[in-house]
Enzyme design. Structure first.
Site, short mmCIF file in Angstrom:
data_model
loop_
_atom_site.label_atom_id
_atom_site.label_comp_id
_atom_site.label_asym_id
_atom_site.label_seq_id
_atom_site.Cartn_x
_atom_site.Cartn_y
_atom_site.Cartn_z
CD GLU A 180 -3.06 -1.17 2.06
OE1 GLU A 180 -3.05 -0.37 3.01
OE2 GLU A 180 -4.00 -1.95 1.85
CB CYS A 197 1.13 -1.61 13.43
SG CYS A 197 1.51 -1.48 11.69
CB CYS A 202 4.18 -2.40 16.22
SG CYS A 202 5.92 -2.03 15.93
CB CYS A 257 -1.17 6.82 11.78
SG CYS A 257 -0.06 6.20 13.00
CB CYS A 266 2.83 7.52 2.96
SG CYS A 266 3.10 6.34 4.27
CB CYS A 290 6.23 -5.00 9.07
SG CYS A 290 7.46 -4.24 10.15
S1 SF4 Z 1 4.49 0.20 13.18
FE1 SF4 Z 1 3.85 -1.49 11.80
S2 SF4 Z 1 5.00 -1.19 9.90
FE2 SF4 Z 1 6.00 0.10 11.48
S3 SF4 Z 1 7.60 -1.24 12.33
FE3 SF4 Z 1 5.78 -1.59 13.64
S4 SF4 Z 1 4.76 -3.34 12.69
FE4 SF4 Z 1 6.21 -2.57 11.17
#
Ligand code: SF4
Length: 361
Positions: free
Chosen positions: A94, A123, A120, A341, A109, A116
């Site tokens: 994306e 996220c 996190c 975000c 962006c 990833c």
């Molecule tokens: S916020 Fe999301 S995209 Fe960014 S490092 Fe953490 S898991 Fe990865």
């Protein structure tokens, strides 16, 4: 896809030695790169002021990589646009088009990875897991596609780039650095490095490496919490790279580059908007001039968090201001299209990731 190297991954300076056997000059390589990347023309036969042997060699030995816009979602709330782009191997990523204050200027962006690995907990990308790194040209291609659309519609041009899409850029730093060269090259995307921000969740060796090279690029850190235990529950990498060490590395970047570090802070209602948190942030930032960008976290289905109430947001903002921490409230747009975000994640790649396991913001 052909296994020939992809032209969007080259600056003229990197292309010249590869085309030197046919006597290509740097000026001709500049014309080739500008033709493909800047003017968005994929047909090398149409490149002008390049001698036939050089043009033929470029056509024969290189390819123009293609990524397609699989879905395009324009927000009904604000002028944000989210693109779901399909890579040559079917992976989806994306990219978000962000309108800037000045009319006709946009920031892009970009994603740096498919998925990833950082996990996190707040996220959407973090839930996907990691599939693969994006090649430098795949990062460049996201911007080239948006730039071409802006040019065709007469809406404006790409003024800035922010690495805050899917993925942790410091985990794909070789390709990110190569993409940065092309993004800022006058024959590439010609975006001033000062308008490019590489955002990380806090990978210390990556920050140190960025600090060690001469760059105009800005650094962004996703702080999330200044209290180690709280941060650890939200950002697993806190276990390996505690926020104090992250800020120490960011300070080195600031001292070497002279650029203020952008500190992003996603506000999670009831979790990181307390008075204790404000004090911990003030303490953490005592030694480094910085400004904290407060961004309201946006709901992601299935995640056990909520955005802050207006009261929580205002009292946290006031507490920080009283402690002398410069703060700015940042608008995170495109909420209705999953472009805000923390919301970026592609359904297809989530499935791919699950299959691959049995693959960022
Ligand atoms: S916020 Fe999301 S995209 Fe960014 S490092 Fe953490 S898991 Fe990865």
């Amino acid at each position: 896809m052909s296994d020939r190297p992809v032209l969007q991954g080259f600056t003229p300076e990197r292309l010249e030695p590869l085309l030197s056997p046919v006597g290509a000059s740097l000026a001709e390589c500049r014309r080739i790169v500008a033709h493909v990347i800047q003017r968005g023309n994929d047909d090398l036969r149409e490149v002008s002021q390049v001698r036939a042997p050089v043009r033929n060699a470029a056509t024969r030995e290189f390819s123009v990589g293609r990524m397609t816009v699989h879905e395009r979602h324009a927000s009904q709330l604000d002028p944000f646009v989210k693109y779901v782009m399909k890579c040559h191997d079917g992976a989806e990523i994306e990219t978000v088009r962000i309108p800037l204050e000045k009319p006709g200027r946009f920031s892009v962006c970009v994603s740096s990875q498919v998925g990833c690995a950082m996990g996190c907990t707040f996220c959407a990308t973090g839930r996907m897991g990691f599939a693969r790194n994006l090649e430098a040209w795949e990062i460049v291609e996201q911007i080239r596609i948006v730039a071409r659309e802006l040019r065709a519609s007469g809406e404006g041009r790409v003024h800035g780039v922010v690495f805050q899409g899917m993925g942790e850029p410091m985990h794909n730093l070789d390709n990110v650095l190569q993409a940065l060269e092309i993004i800022s090259n006058p024959c590439g995307l010609a975006v001033d490095g000062r308008n490019v921000t590489v955002c990380t969740v806090g990978i210390v060796p990556g920050i140190e490496r960025l600090a060690s090279i001469k760059t105009r690029v800005r650094l962004g850190i996703s702080v999330t919490s200044a209290r180690s235990m709280v941060r650890r529950s939200l950002v697993p990498s806190e276990g390996k790279y505690p926020i104090r060490e992250v800020i120490r590395a960011a300070k080195t970047f600031y001292e070497r580059s002279g650029h203020l570090v952008m500190l992003a802070y996603a506000l999670l209602g009831g979790i990181n908007t307390t008075a204790d948190e404000a004090e911990a942030i003030a303490e953490l930032l005592r030694e480094m001039p910085a400004r904290l960008s407060l961004i309201e976290w946006n709901p992601v289905e299935g995640l056990p968090y909520r955005p802050p109430t207006e009261e929580e947001r205002a009292s946290f903002h006031d507490a920080l201001a009283k402690l002398g921490v410069p703060v700015v409230r940042r608008y995170s747009g495109g909420k209705d299209i999953g472009a805000a975000c923390g919301q970026l994640a592609t359904a297809t790649s989530r499935d791919d990731v699950r299959a691959a396991r049995s693959t960022t913001v």
